[in-house]
Every structure is written in structure tokens, then in C-alpha cells.
Design an enzyme around this catalytic site. Structure first.
Site, PDB file in Angstrom:
ATOM      1  N   LYS A  36      -5.888   1.010  32.575  1.00 35.57           N
ATOM      2  CA  LYS A  36      -5.856  -0.437  32.365  1.00 35.57           C
ATOM      3  C   LYS A  36      -5.684  -1.097  33.723  1.00 35.57           C
ATOM      4  O   LYS A  36      -5.113  -0.510  34.641  1.00 35.57           O
ATOM      5  CB  LYS A  36      -4.657  -0.822  31.488  1.00 35.57           C
ATOM      6  CG  LYS A  36      -4.583  -0.080  30.155  1.00 35.57           C
ATOM      7  CD  LYS A  36      -5.366  -0.783  29.077  1.00 35.57           C
ATOM      8  CE  LYS A  36      -5.191  -0.097  27.727  1.00 35.57           C
ATOM      9  NZ  LYS A  36      -6.309  -0.368  26.804  1.00 35.57           N
ATOM     10  N   HIS A  88     -14.488   5.064  17.524  1.00 35.84           N
ATOM     11  CA  HIS A  88     -15.559   4.072  17.618  1.00 35.84           C
ATOM     12  C   HIS A  88     -16.532   4.343  18.769  1.00 35.84           C
ATOM     13  O   HIS A  88     -17.646   3.848  18.770  1.00 35.84           O
ATOM     14  CB  HIS A  88     -15.011   2.632  17.648  1.00 35.84           C
ATOM     15  CG  HIS A  88     -14.443   2.207  18.965  1.00 35.84           C
ATOM     16  ND1 HIS A  88     -13.154   2.473  19.333  1.00 35.84           N
ATOM     17  CD2 HIS A  88     -14.970   1.529  19.999  1.00 35.84           C
ATOM     18  CE1 HIS A  88     -12.928   1.978  20.541  1.00 35.84           C
ATOM     19  NE2 HIS A  88     -14.021   1.392  20.969  1.00 35.84           N
ATOM     20  N   VAL A 133       0.794  -1.226   0.000  1.00 33.70           N
ATOM     21  CA  VAL A 133       0.000   0.000   0.000  1.00 33.70           C
ATOM     22  C   VAL A 133       0.825   1.273   0.000  1.00 33.70           C
ATOM     23  O   VAL A 133       0.283   2.366  -0.085  1.00 33.70           O
ATOM     24  CB  VAL A 133      -0.939   0.047   1.231  1.00 33.70           C
ATOM     25  CG1 VAL A 133      -2.039  -0.964   1.096  1.00 33.70           C
ATOM     26  CG2 VAL A 133      -0.158  -0.158   2.521  1.00 33.70           C
ATOM     27  N   HIS A 171     -11.514   9.268  22.589  1.00 37.07           N
ATOM     28  CA  HIS A 171     -12.788   8.811  23.150  1.00 37.07           C
ATOM     29  C   HIS A 171     -13.303   9.718  24.279  1.00 37.07           C
ATOM     30  O   HIS A 171     -14.466  10.107  24.286  1.00 37.07           O
ATOM     31  CB  HIS A 171     -12.658   7.395  23.713  1.00 37.07           C
ATOM     32  CG  HIS A 171     -12.074   6.409  22.746  1.00 37.07           C
ATOM     33  ND1 HIS A 171     -12.385   6.409  21.405  1.00 37.07           N
ATOM     34  CD2 HIS A 171     -11.199   5.384  22.922  1.00 37.07           C
ATOM     35  CE1 HIS A 171     -11.727   5.416  20.815  1.00 37.07           C
ATOM     36  NE2 HIS A 171     -11.002   4.795  21.703  1.00 37.07           N
TER      37      HIS A 171
HETATM   38  C1  BG6 Z   1      -9.073   1.761  21.837  1.00 40.76           C
HETATM   39  C2  BG6 Z   1      -7.797   1.838  22.634  1.00 40.76           C
HETATM   40  O1  BG6 Z   1      -9.220   2.894  21.046  1.00 40.76           O
HETATM   41  O2  BG6 Z   1     -10.177   1.656  22.724  1.00 40.76           O
HETATM   42  C3  BG6 Z   1      -7.661   0.638  23.549  1.00 40.76           C
HETATM   43  O3  BG6 Z   1      -6.693   1.879  21.743  1.00 40.76           O
HETATM   44  C4  BG6 Z   1      -8.888   0.462  24.398  1.00 40.76           C
HETATM   45  O4  BG6 Z   1      -6.501   0.751  24.365  1.00 40.76           O
HETATM   46  C5  BG6 Z   1     -10.151   0.502  23.547  1.00 40.76           C
HETATM   47  O5  BG6 Z   1      -8.798  -0.779  25.067  1.00 40.76           O
HETATM   48  C6  BG6 Z   1     -11.396   0.532  24.427  1.00 40.76           C
HETATM   49  O6  BG6 Z   1     -12.536   0.411  23.618  1.00 40.76           O
HETATM   50  P1  BG6 Z   1     -13.881  -0.174  24.215  1.00 40.76           P
HETATM   51  O7  BG6 Z   1     -14.887  -0.008  23.132  1.00 40.76           O
HETATM   52  O8  BG6 Z   1     -13.603  -1.600  24.565  1.00 40.76           O
HETATM   53  O9  BG6 Z   1     -14.166   0.654  25.428  1.00 40.76           O
END
Ligand code: BG6
Length: 481
Positions: free
Chosen positions: A333, A173, A91, A235
Site C-alpha cells: 500500500k 476476484h 444470518v 491473488h
Molecule cells: C483485496 C484486498 O482483495 O484486493 C485489498 O483485500 C486490495 O486490500 C484489493 O486493495 C486489490 O484489488 P484490485 O482489484 O484493486 O487490485
């Protein structure tokens, strides 16, 4: 000329044999197909360096889907497998993409870059050289876009040199999670909350993203980023923006994103004098999580490091609505439980009329928005305890449950559907990403200027003591029950 929305004929996943594709993308596409939501003729083309043939890729996808707890529906699989195709590619160069260009034969294509962000610029250039960046093609980028403001600007500029902004879909996401979208409905489809949604009625806000998992094998990526860049920059700031933003004029992509940008611009920067009071970094040591002994982060990565696996911050939004209302953010974590939650803590009663005994019963109202592990929204209200025992009160959570009994969708299902439908509302605009980085850089720069190293915490605990002191300083506490 009117912008024609053409049906997308191809979705190409670069990095199709990788972890993100296996955990999120391929299952999401399968479930969308199961619900009849994919365009009937759309092909899903896997691409990676490995020189697989189509059959081997199909077997790989089959194994990935079969391993999931939901089980595989044979009729859906039969349909889905017909969509699958595979084409190897390098790519990073136009020449390396020539084979793919011939394979696609000029179809309108969505390119999903499930790749390291350091490759985004090179891939866009290569797509252009191979004649694949045509007018209505779209590109989907995963976080993190960069490592700081400068690198994010550089990546955005390289991508922008090939794809105009409306063709760039930056995924966070969290924005695809049902409860996150419901937060907007709650705020802007009810008259009840909005008049109270300010510093007159709200005492503070807590946003927690707690994970029980450790970093594990992801350490080569994680070690460069740490919790601040991995979770807060994207997030958590997105959640903060959705809680704090002004009502947009409509739910259109730019209307919502304009309001989020205003919040990001109002975030009070960290300074050398406030850094110790407003932020806490931590790193897990060995401990016990969910009854299991787990190693330290340093053991996982094979040596000591200055990367944080926990961060707690106080964010202040400097505008009329939120002046004096702290937003406490915490993520880490190896915490005791998996929990993603937003708590809107309302102010205490100005005066209690029910006498001294009732005083100990009273809790200020609280709106609790749970994203994980369960999705729920509940409002904590005070109520009278029934009976003749005098004026006693009790706090009752009123559930505004979201659970309709259906399957819980993967956040990527919503997002992939929106890319296909050319709806960027749940994607992050370039200015949002860069403003978020600017605030985060302010924090990481002060940490490094002042040599603030992560404090150790035992795996299975709620982080270093400083995380509690962060709230105690203003007479508040994390709501951990
Ligand atoms: C990701 C991070 O974007 O989101 C991870 O890179 C994290 O470290 C994850 O574990 C958490 O996503 P969710 O949807 O499981 O809360």
C-alpha cells in the site's frame, strides 16, 4: 443420477448494504442485466440485519449505481429495479433465517456471503437449519478463508458439512480479470511461448501488485491480516500458479485447478535460515503519494503495530520446469503508482554479434503482462535502429493490446455469471486454499519466530531498501520503468 443444472431463480446477497455489495456486486449485476446476461426471471434479494423495506433498499441501490462514473441507463434501471427485493435476516441462526426461507419459497438460490469470514461456518449451519441449503443451492465465499491453515481448514470443514464442494464457489476476484484469463490463452493458444516457458529460456519472473491507496478505515480488518495474508496468500499466488502451471489437458475446472495445486505443492518452504534472504516486510510511514501528503499507517490506526503493509518475497518452485528461476513477488500500500503487472524476463543473449557499441543497446526479451491500471500485454523485442550509423539496436515493445474499445468489465461480472452458470473454473478449490495457507504459514511463522518486524518505508516509495537487495543478491533488479 445426472446432475441437472436448474436455472437459478434467486441470488441472495448477505451483507447487501455493505461496502463490497455497493462497490462490486450490485454494479456487476446491473451491468450484466444491461447486457441481457442475467436469467430473465432471476431476482436479486438483498439481506442484512437492518430492517429496511424493499423501497428503501431499491433507493439505496439506485444511489449506489447513480454515483458511478458510467452513469445510469434509465431503461436498464427500470428492468433491474424489478429484480430487486429485500428481506432482513440474522444470518447466524436458523430462526433468524426463517423469514427469508418463507420469502424465497423454496426457489433455487445462490447465497453470496459478503460477510466476515468468521461467520461462514455459522451461516452455513443456519442455512441448513432453516431448510435453505437445498440440493442445488450454491454458496459464494469471499476471501480470506481463514487467517492461517488451521482456521481455513476449520471454516472449510464447517462449510463442507452443509454444502458439498461443487456447490462452494470461493472467489478470488483476480481470476475474473480479463488479462488473467488472457494469460491462459496466451500460453495455451500459441505455439510460440510454450517451448520457451521454462528455465532454459526464462531468467526470472516478477509479479507486482502496487497500490497508491493506504489502509485507511479498513485497518480493523487489515491489521489482523497484513499484506502477506491479504494479497499474497490469494491473488498473488493465483497469478504465480497461472504463470507456472503445466499445460492442463483441457480448460475444465478441475483440470486447471489440479495443475495449480501441483505448483503450490512445489513451492519451496521458507526456513529460519532463509527467511532474511527471501522475504522483506515493510510498513509505510508518512510521505507523499501522487503529489499529496499522506499519514503513516500507525497514524491511521491510532498507534504502532507490527502489521506489514508491504511484502516482497522470492519464491522458488521446485520442479523440472522452474528449477533455478526465481519468482519475485512484491505488493504494498502507498507505493508510488497503481500497478499490477507480471514480467517474464527472458535470459540474456548467449553471444552478441553486433559489436561493442550495440552491447549497451541490448535488453533481454521480456513479456510484460499489465493488469492494472491498463490491461495490456507487450513483448519487448530487439530491433535494428534504422539508418547508416552502424550496427545500433533498440528495444521495441510489441503491443498485444487487449483493449477492444469496449467498457472494462468489473471482475465480479465474469465471476457472478459463472456462479449462475454453475461453472467453477475461475473459483478456488478447497485444496488450493489450504496449500496456499500452508506456504504462507511457513513464512509468517518464521517471521514471528525470528522476530522479523516490518521495516519502515516512506509512503510514495517502492518499499524498504531490503526489497531491492532481495533481487540485487542474485544480480537482478525490479523493472520499475
Ligand atoms: C483485496 C484486498 O482483495 O484486493 C485489498 O483485500 C486490495 O486490500 C484489493 O486493495 C486489490 O484489488 P484490485 O482489484 O484493486 O487490485
Amino acid at each position: 443420477m445426472a446432475d441437472q443444472k436448474r436455472t437459478m431463480e434467486r441470488l441472495v446477497i448477505f451483507g447487501a448494504t455493505g461496502d463490497l455489495a455497493a462497490r462490486m456486486l450490485l454494479p456487476s449485476l446491473y451491468f450484466l442485466d444491461a447486457d441481457g446476461l442475467l436469467p430473465p426471471t432471476m431476482k436479486v434479494v438483498g439481506s442484512a440485519r437492518s430492517n429496511l423495506d424493499r423501497e428503501t433498499f431499491v433507493e439505496h441501490v439506485h444511489a449506489v449505481l447513480k454515483a458511478r462514473s458510467e452513469g445510469l441507463d434509465e431503461a436498464v434501471w427500470k428492468r433491474f429495479r424489478e429484480r430487486l427485493d429485500y428481506c432482513p435476516a440474522d444470518v447466524t441462526t436458523g430462526a433468524g433465517l426463517k423469514g427469508l426461507a418463507e420469502h424465497l419459497g423454496g426457489a433455487s438460490t445462490i447465497f453470496f456471503l459478503a460477510l466476515s469470514p468468521s461467520l461462514y461456518g455459522a451461516v452455513c449451519k443456519a442455512l441448513d437449519e432453516a431448510g435453505l441449503a437445498c440440493g442445488d443451492c450454491r454458496i459464494v465465499l469471499e476471501k480470506p478463508i481463514g487467517h492461517d491453515l488451521a482456521s481455513s481448514r476449520a471454516i472449510n470443514a464447517e462449510v463442507g458439512a452443509v454444502f458439498e464442494e461443487k456447490r462452494v464457489f470461493r472467489i478470488d476476484h483476480y481470476l475474473g480479470k480479463e488479462t488473467v484469463q488472457n494469460l491462459l490463452a496466451l500460453r495455451f493458444a500459441n505455439t510460440l511461448f510454450e517451448p520457451l516457458w521454462n528455465n532454459l529460456a526464462i531468467d526470472h519472473v516478477q509479479i507486482t501488485v502496487a497500490e497508491t491507496e493506504g489502509v485507511g478505515d479498513r485497518w480493523p480488518y487489515y491489521d489482523e491480516y497484513g499484506a502477506l495474508r491479504d494479497m499474497v496468500q490469494n491473488h498473488m499466488l493465483q497469478l504465480l500458479c497461472l504463470v507456472a502451471m503445466e499445460p492442463p489437458p483441457d480448460a475444465g475446472a478441475d483440470s486447471v485447478r489440479d495443475e495449480k495445486v501441483k505448483v503450490l505443492k512445489s513451492l519451496k518452504p521458507f526456513s529460519r535460515t532463509t527467511a532474511h534472504q527471501l522475504g522483506v516486510r515493510g510498513q509505510y510511514r508518512a510521505g507523499v503519494v501522487e503529489g499529496k501528503q499522506v499519514p503513516s499507517y500507525a497514524e491511521e490506526r491510532g498507534g504502532e503495530t507490527g502489521t506489514e503493509t508491504f511484502v516482497a518475497l522470492r519464491a522458488d518452485i521446485e520442479n523440472w520446469r522452474w528449477a533455478g528461476v526465481p519468482f519475485f513477488l512484491r505488493t504494498g500500500k502507498r507505493l508510488p503508482e497503481r500497478r499490477t503487472q507480471i514480467v517474464i524476463q527472458f535470459k540474456a543473449l548467449p553471444h552478441l554479434i553486433f559489436g561493442e557499441r550495440a552491447e549497451e543497446d541490448v535488453t533481454a526479451n521480456r513479456l510484460v503482462i499489465d493488469l492494472q491500471p491498463d490491461e495490456d500485454i507487450s513483448l519487448l523485442l530487439m530491433n535494428r535502429r534504422p539508418g547508416l550509423a552502424g550496427n545500433r539496436l533498440q528495444a521495441l515493445p510489441l503491443s498485444l493490446s487487449l483493449n477492444d474499445g469496449g467498457r472494462r468489465r468489473i471482475a465480479y461480472e465474469r465471476l457472478l455469471l459463472d456462479v449462475i452458470a454453475d461453472n467453477p473454473a475461475l473459483f478456488v478449490r478447497r485444496d488450493e486454499v489450504e496449500l496456499a495457507w500452508a506456504w504462507i504459514d511457513g513464512i509468517s511463522d518464521t517471521w514471528s519466530d525470528l522476530s522479523i518486524a516490518p521495516k519502515p518505508y516512506a509512503a510514495g516509495s517502492w518499499g524498504p531498501a531490503g526489497a531491492f537487495a532481495l533481487l540485487e543478491r542474485s544480480g537482478r533488479a525490479w523493472l520499475d520503468e
